[in-house]
Scaffold this active site. Sequence first.
Site, mmCIF file in Angstrom:
data_model
loop_
_atom_site.group_PDB
_atom_site.id
_atom_site.type_symbol
_atom_site.label_atom_id
_atom_site.label_comp_id
_atom_site.label_asym_id
_atom_site.label_seq_id
_atom_site.Cartn_x
_atom_site.Cartn_y
_atom_site.Cartn_z
ATOM 1 N N ASP A 45 36.216 -27.534 -11.798
ATOM 2 C CA ASP A 45 35.657 -28.006 -10.531
ATOM 3 C C ASP A 45 35.371 -29.514 -10.542
ATOM 4 O OD1 ASP A 45 34.514 -27.825 -7.966
ATOM 5 O OD2 ASP A 45 32.519 -27.469 -8.801
ATOM 6 N N GLU A 60 32.197 -22.385 -19.697
ATOM 7 C CA GLU A 60 32.647 -21.270 -18.866
ATOM 8 C C GLU A 60 34.051 -20.777 -19.170
ATOM 9 O OE1 GLU A 60 31.729 -21.887 -14.735
ATOM 10 O OE2 GLU A 60 29.600 -21.700 -15.170
ATOM 11 N N TYR A 78 23.813 -19.312 -10.685
ATOM 12 C CA TYR A 78 23.757 -19.801 -9.302
ATOM 13 C C TYR A 78 23.243 -18.731 -8.335
ATOM 14 C CZ TYR A 78 26.078 -24.001 -10.888
ATOM 15 O OH TYR A 78 26.351 -25.188 -11.530
ATOM 16 N N GLU A 132 23.069 -24.811 -16.295
ATOM 17 C CA GLU A 132 23.432 -25.191 -14.919
ATOM 18 C C GLU A 132 22.694 -24.297 -13.946
ATOM 19 O OE1 GLU A 132 27.577 -25.285 -13.814
ATOM 20 O OE2 GLU A 132 28.148 -26.308 -15.678
HETATM 21 C C1 GCB Z 1 29.946 -24.108 -12.665
HETATM 22 C C2 GCB Z 1 30.774 -25.076 -13.429
HETATM 23 C C3 GCB Z 1 30.741 -26.469 -12.833
HETATM 24 C C4 GCB Z 1 30.826 -26.373 -11.311
HETATM 25 C C5 GCB Z 1 29.632 -25.589 -10.803
HETATM 26 C C6 GCB Z 1 29.657 -25.430 -9.268
HETATM 27 O O1 GCB Z 1 29.557 -23.092 -13.157
HETATM 28 O O2 GCB Z 1 30.440 -25.134 -14.803
HETATM 29 O O3 GCB Z 1 31.817 -27.203 -13.351
HETATM 30 O O4 GCB Z 1 30.892 -27.628 -10.714
HETATM 31 O O5 GCB Z 1 29.637 -24.317 -11.378
HETATM 32 O O6 GCB Z 1 29.128 -26.272 -8.580
HETATM 33 O O7 GCB Z 1 30.253 -24.441 -8.806
#
Ligand code: GCB
Length: 583
Positions: A165, A405, A457, A493
């Site tokens: 990403d 990941e 997330y 994250e």
């Molecule tokens: C993740 C990734 C990261 C992305 C992020 C996102 O898990 O490690 O590279 O930018 O999510 O914002 O979706």
Amino acid sequence: MLTPRSNRYRQAFDLSGFWDFRFDPEDAGVQNGWQTGFSAGRPAAVPASWNDQFEDGRDFLGPAWYRTDFDLPWGFAEKRLQLRFDSVNYLAEAWLNGQPLGLHEGGHLPFAFDISPYVRPERNRLVLRVDGRLDFEHVPPGNVTGGPQDFFPSHAGNFPQAQFDFFPYCGIQRPVWLVACPPESLQDIAVKTELSGSRAQVRVHVERTGGGSALACFQLEGAGQHFTLETAFSGDSAEAIIEVPEPVLWSPATPYLYDLTVELLQAGGVTDSYRMKIGIRTIAVEGERLLLNGQPIHLQGFGRHEDFPVVGRGYLPALIVKDYAMMRWTGANSFRTSHYPYSEQMLDLADQLGFLVIDETPAVGLYFREDGLEKRTVLCRQYIRDLVRRDRNHPSVIMWSLANEPHSASPLARPFFAQLYQAAKTLDPTRPVTLVSFMGAEEAAFEFCDLVCLNRYLGWYSQSGDLDQALPLLSAELDALHAQFGKPIILTEFGADALPGGHAQPPEMFSEEYQADLLERYIRLVRQKPYLVGEHVWSMCDFKTSQGIMRAGAMNYKGVFTRDRRPKLAAHRLRALWHEQAE
Ligand code: GCB
């Protein structure tokens, strides 16, 4: 590989500037023409990614050609000469005066070619072919068909088709050095520090080139003390253990650095010398805690990117200074080099300013299929070896991250990472080794990694907009992971996109309020659980991505700062929270 430096015995000359450049969409191989002098190129800045320098090359990933001419600087004659590239993404093939120097695969880590046999006093012509095209066998991968992009809605059908990403910037992204060393010279230095009671042991291992009898002289200076030791080389290596009573330990609160000088002594006297800054500190995982100098430490900070308008992923010293200023302003004490090694200069400043760094290889978005597996294994081993060799002397580096990941559901993943973990531990037994995963309980590598690093997330990709539902689920999952693995956990994250200037009351997704609330509620939860030893917000700044329906404006807006480093509401919220935690 020693970082290029200049002193009485060796010299590093920076070849940065405007190089002649051209795209080669037909892959026609312009190399021969460029050796003999026709000039159909245009100027391109080195170092910088090429993608945002022109009107017509943003999505062009290669191949492209760079060329520069140079005379040998004064004092370079009679020396052993190398060309050192700090980072070229992704494949680099070089010629000097028409002679092939070699091919290197992989961005973000340095490589060097010996050029003594081919170099002339004047009018040297260096030509470089750079190819950043995405490929399923590359690490990181791209253009994967029938592959795991189905798992990642944010990558599905994006353009360019990266399996990660962030925008796949290409080119000569960090400086290129012409390095002159004495014919017999110091080659590599590795420092380890240990504490016992009120004393430290600084163990210095040195490698050299050339044969014959020689001595290594080690000098450590700092905190009003000065130590000198001499040992004979046995073959190409020598080692010394310097005992330091009452050392000043390196930590975020007191990032104290000593000067270490290693000299090579031969019959005629000193023939080479290298000086570097080192810090005396220990780092360890004990039970469910992370210990710096024997004391529990909690990481608060960011995942981030090397990313800025126009230069792309190019080395930009003022931006490094600015980013540390902004991180310090929020109260951060740490960051991860997501998702590739950052510049050595970034780490030099981390040492100096007292930031703790999780140092990550470029292995992002790995997936497991039999085809291409062998090549990926070789590359990942190369990455961890080159990363450890480059960064092991930085006190700021407290941990190695093998990957971000990976799609570890395959049975091929476990042996793959077990092997990499062992390789990292053999190269450096002094630091914890981890891997950053989204797979939670299903991540086989967590069984042997020293810490569990988790990306989550909830409240964004799942339980969207509903923090009241998200937080209890997160809490339960964290407790279950702790019960399963019995290791310290870092939330590496978590975050939410916020469009700069977007507001809502009550907060809703994409507003600055929602991002700030999500981050605050996550951090307050983390702080309730003693086995959670760190929180890294995703992300420090907004950053460029490939184009796709999940990324408006080809941007990831999870930054708490905008791409041009203006704080969003969340940055102020973090500042309040992290300063509150410090009190
Ligand atoms: C993740 C990734 C990261 C992305 C992020 C996102 O898990 O490690 O590279 O930018 O999510 O914002 O979706």
